[in-house]
Each structure stands twice: as structure tokens, then as C-alpha cells.
Scaffold this motif. Structure first.
Motif, PDB file in Angstrom:
ATOM      1  N   VAL A 222       0.864  -1.175   0.000  1.00 48.75           N
ATOM      2  CA  VAL A 222       0.000   0.000   0.000  1.00 48.75           C
ATOM      3  C   VAL A 222       0.904   1.230   0.000  1.00 48.75           C
ATOM      4  CG1 VAL A 222      -1.831   1.255   1.190  1.00 48.75           C
ATOM      5  CG2 VAL A 222      -1.786  -1.258   1.259  1.00 48.75           C
ATOM      6  N   ASN A 223       0.952   1.890  -1.147  1.00 47.18           N
ATOM      7  CA  ASN A 223       1.860   3.023  -1.335  1.00 47.18           C
ATOM      8  C   ASN A 223       1.050   4.224  -1.796  1.00 47.18           C
ATOM      9  OD1 ASN A 223       4.054   4.686  -1.740  1.00 47.18           O
ATOM     10  ND2 ASN A 223       4.696   3.721  -3.642  1.00 47.18           N
ATOM     11  N   GLY A 224       0.324   4.819  -0.842  1.00 46.22           N
ATOM     12  CA  GLY A 224      -0.578   5.911  -1.181  1.00 46.22           C
ATOM     13  C   GLY A 224       0.115   7.179  -1.607  1.00 46.22           C
ATOM     14  N   ARG A 225       1.395   7.326  -1.304  1.00 41.31           N
ATOM     15  CA  ARG A 225       2.113   8.559  -1.646  1.00 41.31           C
ATOM     16  C   ARG A 225       2.968   8.419  -2.892  1.00 41.31           C
ATOM     17  NH1 ARG A 225       4.116  10.118   4.514  1.00 41.31           N
ATOM     18  NH2 ARG A 225       2.017  10.419   5.375  1.00 41.31           N
ATOM     19  N   GLY A 226       2.982   7.236  -3.484  1.00 36.71           N
ATOM     20  CA  GLY A 226       3.765   7.030  -4.691  1.00 36.71           C
ATOM     21  C   GLY A 226       5.254   7.136  -4.476  1.00 36.71           C
TER      22      GLY A 226
END
Length: 252
Positions: A222-226
Motif C-alpha cells: 500500500v503506497n498511497g504517496r507514490g
């Protein structure tokens, strides 16, 4: 990725299933730094209970020294040390020699702290909905690094989907922390499945990508900030910004 071989989806808790917003905590101003913390709620209670033994500068100095010590122990030994133990160590160094008195005050302070944590932690509806969509098709587990079992389970209960998880491990109960290999083995033992049938879902590269991969599980990061994958972390099988994306990616 061959989705057909996945039988179990195991989630991390904080910043994966639930959203933790520490910026909503009050600011603590200390030594020319301002930090969002539960301490502005804790300190008045401590002052009331400790009376003349309480001195804010001494308390904060000792408390932060204990935090540094505990973080080093966790890193070195792969163990969990609870929030209660953190406050007990602090109080002992402040002169609380009676174990019963120390334990009682540490328990009170821990509950104040954890109530603050719960105030700024919630499950966005789309994340709970994703779990509900997955539940008819996959067995579900949860494995979280968190230093208070009661609060961890209360946070999970507040998601509205706690009953869908058949295996739950909070590190405070296990005495171990991700990425200690033993904690992944414990969830495997609880689920009675082969590691390659598990998709592990979490946001921290070391604990939720490297650790599960070393345990031979498959991984959704889960890499919501890229942000780029840190050096030394293996490529995950999937990358999502939010677990709401998982049902479609897994074909349900």
C-alpha cells in the motif's frame, strides 16, 4: 500474479485498514521543537497524580530516553515492548519503587494515551467495504505492530469488519514485532496454510514487504504517496494506493 492460488489475505492495521492521523493530536512544545503527541493530554493527569514528585522537564527527558532505549531493543531483538512497560520504566526511574503503585499509574497513563490514539484513528468506509467484498472469496487475517493489545483490538472493532477476520495478531500480545520471522510463522500456524497462498497487504516496506516476502508470502504494498521502493526491499506482487483497489485486482 496468479490470483487463483491465493486463499488468504492478511492485512496490516494502521495506515492500511485504518487511517492514523497524528496531525490531529495536540502540539507538544519542548526543547525548541513542536510535535503532535498525546502528551499534552497525559501531562496534566500525571501532575495531578504525582503531586510534588512531578517535574515536567525531568519527566520528558526520562520518557524520551526510555523511548530511545525501547526502540533499540525492538530493533535489536525483534520483540514488542508494550506501552504499559514504557511508562513503568519511566516511572521507576522517577522514583516509583513500589511495583504495584508504578503499575497502577502506568496503566492509567497508558489508557489516557490510547484513548488519544483512538480519537485520531478511523477506518475510511471504502476500506471496510473492500474487506467485506473480499470476505466471501478469501479467508482473512490481520497482523499488526502495535504496543497495546486492548487499543489495537478496539481500533479493529471500530472498523465494523472485525468479525470477518479469523486470525488476528497484535504484536503486544505476541511479544514479537514484524519483521521478526517468528511472527509471520505464527500467523501461518494459526491459519494452517502454505505461505504462497497468502497475500500480505501493508504499507511499510520493511515490515509489510520484505518480512512477508522472506516468509515466502506474496505481497501487496500500500503506497498511497507514490514513494519509490527503498533500496534492499524486494518488488511486491502488487502496488496499490488504497486497499479499496484490491477486490477488483483480485477479481471479486
Amino acid at each position: 500474479m496468479d490470483n487463483g492460488a491465493i486463499k488468504v489475505v492478511v492485512f496490516d492495521l494502521f495506515d492500511t485498514l485504518v487511517k492514523w492521523e497524528p496531525e490531529r493530536l495536540p502540539l507538544l512544545h519542548w526543547r525548541e521543537r513542536s510535535t503532535h503527541s498525546t502528551l499534552p493530554w497525559i501531562l496534566p493527569s500525571l501532575q495531578e497524580r504525582m503531586g510534588p514528585r512531578f517535574e515536567i522537564e525531568t519527566f520528558l527527558t526520562v520518557y524520551h530516553d526510555v523511548i530511545d532505549e525501547i526502540n533499540a531493543e525492538r530493533e535489536r531483538e525483534g520483540i514488542e515492548i508494550t506501552c504499559q512497560e514504557r511508562f513503568e520504566r519511566t516511572l521507576e526511574r522517577l522514583g516509583y519503587s513500589d511495583p504495584a503503585e508504578r503499575s497502577l499509574l502506568a496503566f492509567h497513563v497508558t489508557r489516557v494515551h490510547m484513548d488519544g490514539v483512538r480519537k485520531v484513528t478511523f477506518a475510511p468506509p471504502e476500506r471496510s467495504d473492500a474487506v467485506r467484498r473480499l470476505a466471501p472469496h478469501f479467508r482473512l487475517g490481520l497482523l499488526s505492530n502495535f504496543d497495546d493489545a486492548q487499543c489495537g483490538r478496539e481500533v479493529l472493532l471500530n472498523t465494523g469488519v472485525a468479525d470477518l477476520f479469523e486470525a488476528v495478531i497484535i504484536s503486544a500480545e505476541a511479544g514479537l514485532r514484524k519483521p521478526n520471522p517468528l511472527i509471520y510463522q505464527r500467523i501461518l500456524t494459526m491459519l494452517h496454510v502454505e505461505p504462497r497462498t497468502i497475500l500480505f497487504v501493508g504499507d511499510t516496506p520493511r515490515e509489510d514487504v520484505l518480512g512477508p516476502r522472506q516468509a515466502a508470502m506474496r505481497v501487496a504494498w500500500v503506497n498511497g504517496r507514490g514513494t519509490p521502493l527503498p533500496e534492499g526491499i524486494p518488488e511486491p506482487d502488487l502496488v496499490v494506493a488504497n486497499i479499496a483497489e484490491l477486490p477488483a485486482l483480485l477479481g471479486v
